[in-house]
Structure formats: structure tokens, C-alpha cells
Design a protein around this motif. Structure first.
Motif, PDB file in Angstrom:
ATOM      1  N   VAL A   1       0.277  -1.027  -0.074  1.00 23.68           N
ATOM      2  CA  VAL A   1      -0.296  -0.008  -0.225  1.00 23.68           C
ATOM      3  C   VAL A   1       1.153   1.021  -0.003  1.00 23.68           C
ATOM      4  O   VAL A   1       0.660   1.932  -0.196  1.00 23.68           O
ATOM      5  N   ARG A   2       2.116   0.795   0.759  1.00 22.24           N
ATOM      6  CA  ARG A   2       2.845   2.057   0.749  1.00 22.24           C
ATOM      7  C   ARG A   2       3.552   2.338  -1.319  1.00 22.24           C
ATOM      8  O   ARG A   2       3.549   4.116  -1.084  1.00 22.24           O
ATOM      9  N   GLU A   3       3.525   1.996  -2.045  1.00 25.75           N
ATOM     10  CA  GLU A   3       3.567   1.998  -2.747  1.00 25.75           C
ATOM     11  C   GLU A   3       1.967   2.696  -3.483  1.00 25.75           C
ATOM     12  O   GLU A   3       2.451   4.426  -3.965  1.00 25.75           O
ATOM     13  N   LYS A   4       0.998   2.185  -3.371  1.00 26.62           N
ATOM     14  CA  LYS A   4       0.455   3.196  -4.103  1.00 26.62           C
ATOM     15  C   LYS A   4       0.272   4.875  -3.134  1.00 26.62           C
ATOM     16  O   LYS A   4      -0.421   6.019  -3.228  1.00 26.62           O
ATOM     17  N   LEU A   5       0.267   4.714  -2.059  1.00 29.32           N
ATOM     18  CA  LEU A   5       1.241   5.924  -1.012  1.00 29.32           C
ATOM     19  C   LEU A   5       1.655   7.029  -2.238  1.00 29.32           C
ATOM     20  O   LEU A   5       1.340   8.316  -2.238  1.00 29.32           O
TER      21      LEU A   5
END
Length: 188
Positions: free
Chosen positions: A167-171
């Protein structure tokens, strides 16, 4: 660490009262990798990613109470210096999780939500009183996205390629998309 090819997303303006323009993912062209080779994406695996600037600002504390407390949507607040973002996760029935990122400066970025779910989120911001000075004509950028395990992250022909399910990549990408639609409002 991935590289981002320069290719603008489809930018549209949409009245908050009218329906959002759907992304025809099946007709999205194959993406090109930043190395110049072809990276053909299976159209059935391309999901929606949409960024909106819908208000001058969002009251994230109030929104958290509404989404987490009233609607039972699991959300988590993140703050980094001046930036604040509310992240909500839910099942979309396709790749496991859909994500919504709400930014304090009036922007929303969704990953894997249906067009109807996106419209519901935007309407909730207004009806729940979370949008401070709503914008009558939203600035909207819509993309397709897919995961390329072992590949490079990138953006080509309106398809975002992510290296991981983290999810950090999407963030990280969401911060860029949110700032882009915010700038679009200022450029009017």
C-alpha cells in the motif's frame, strides 16, 4: 526504485452533480516500458485509479469518524509534517483490496473502486460536511493500473504499473496524483 515515464493522464473536469466519466479499461492501449520495450497488459487485469480535487480542504478527523465509526470502513490516519492523509481499505472482489486516500488539501485518490463507489465517496464528503468549500467543477484524472511482479514501476499511455501490492507504493503515487489535480484547479 522505479522510474516514471512521462505520459499525462486523461484530465477532465466534472461537475459534482453529474456522473463521473467511466474509464474504458478494455480499450486502454498496451503500456510501453521505460526501457522502450513493449509491456503488454492484460486488459482484464487493469483496474481503475482516479484522482479528484473536490474541495479547498477536507476535514480528515471528521471524515475518519464518519467512515470508520458510522460506515464501518477501516481507515488509518497518516501525518508527515504538514501533509495529512486518511487511508481507507476495503475489499473490491477483484485484486483483494481497494484503497481510498483522502488528502487534507481537498483531494481524493481511489484505487480499485468502481465508478459508483467513487461517486458515493465524493457525495459523502459533501453530505457529511467533510468538504470545506467544495469545488463545483471537480478536477479529475483517471488511469488504469496493474501490478507487474518483477517488472519496473512506471506510467505509460494512462496505465500505472506497480511493482508490488504494498500500500505504500500506492500512497507514494497517490501523493503525486493528488498534487497534480490540485495544480489543475489552480491553473484554471
Amino acid at each position: 526504485e522505479g522510474t516514471w515515464a512521462s505520459a499525462p493522464g486523461r484530465s477532465t473536469r466534472c461537475s459534482s452533480a453529474q456522473s463521473m466519466r467511466p474509464v474504458a479499461h478494455a480499450s486502454l492501449p498496451a503500456a510501453q516500458s521505460s526501457a522502450g520495450g513493449s509491456s503488454v497488459h492484460d486488459p482484464s487485469k487493469i483496474l481503475r485509479c482516479t484522482s479528484y480535487c473536490c474541495a479547498l480542504a477536507l476535514d480528515l478527523i471528521h471524515l475518519y469518524r464518519v467512515l470508520d465509526g458510522v460506515h464501518g470502513l477501516p481507515c488509518q490516519m497518516h501525518k508527515d509534517g504538514l501533509n495529512a492523509v486518511l487511508h481507507c481499505r476495503e475489499s473490491n472482489g477483484r485484486d483483494g483490496d481497494a484503497h481510498s486516500f483522502f488528502f487534507s488539501y481537498g483531494c481524493v485518490v481511489t484505487w480499485g473502486l468502481s465508478e459508483l463507489s467513487e461517486a458515493e465517496r465524493l457525495q459523502l464528503l459533501v453530505t457529511a460536511g467533510c468538504a470545506k468549500e467544495p469545488i463545483a467543477e471537480h478536477e479529475v484524472d483517471d488511469f488504469g493500473y496493474t501490478h507487474v511482479a518483477g517488472g519496473k514501476a512506471g506510467l505509460a499511455k494512462d496505465v500505472i504499473s506497480l511493482e508490488t501490492l504494498d500500500v505504500r507504493e500506492k500512497l507514494a503515487v497517490s501523493f503525486a496524483l493528488a498534487q497534480s489535480v490540485k495544480l489543475g484547479v489552480f491553473e484554471r
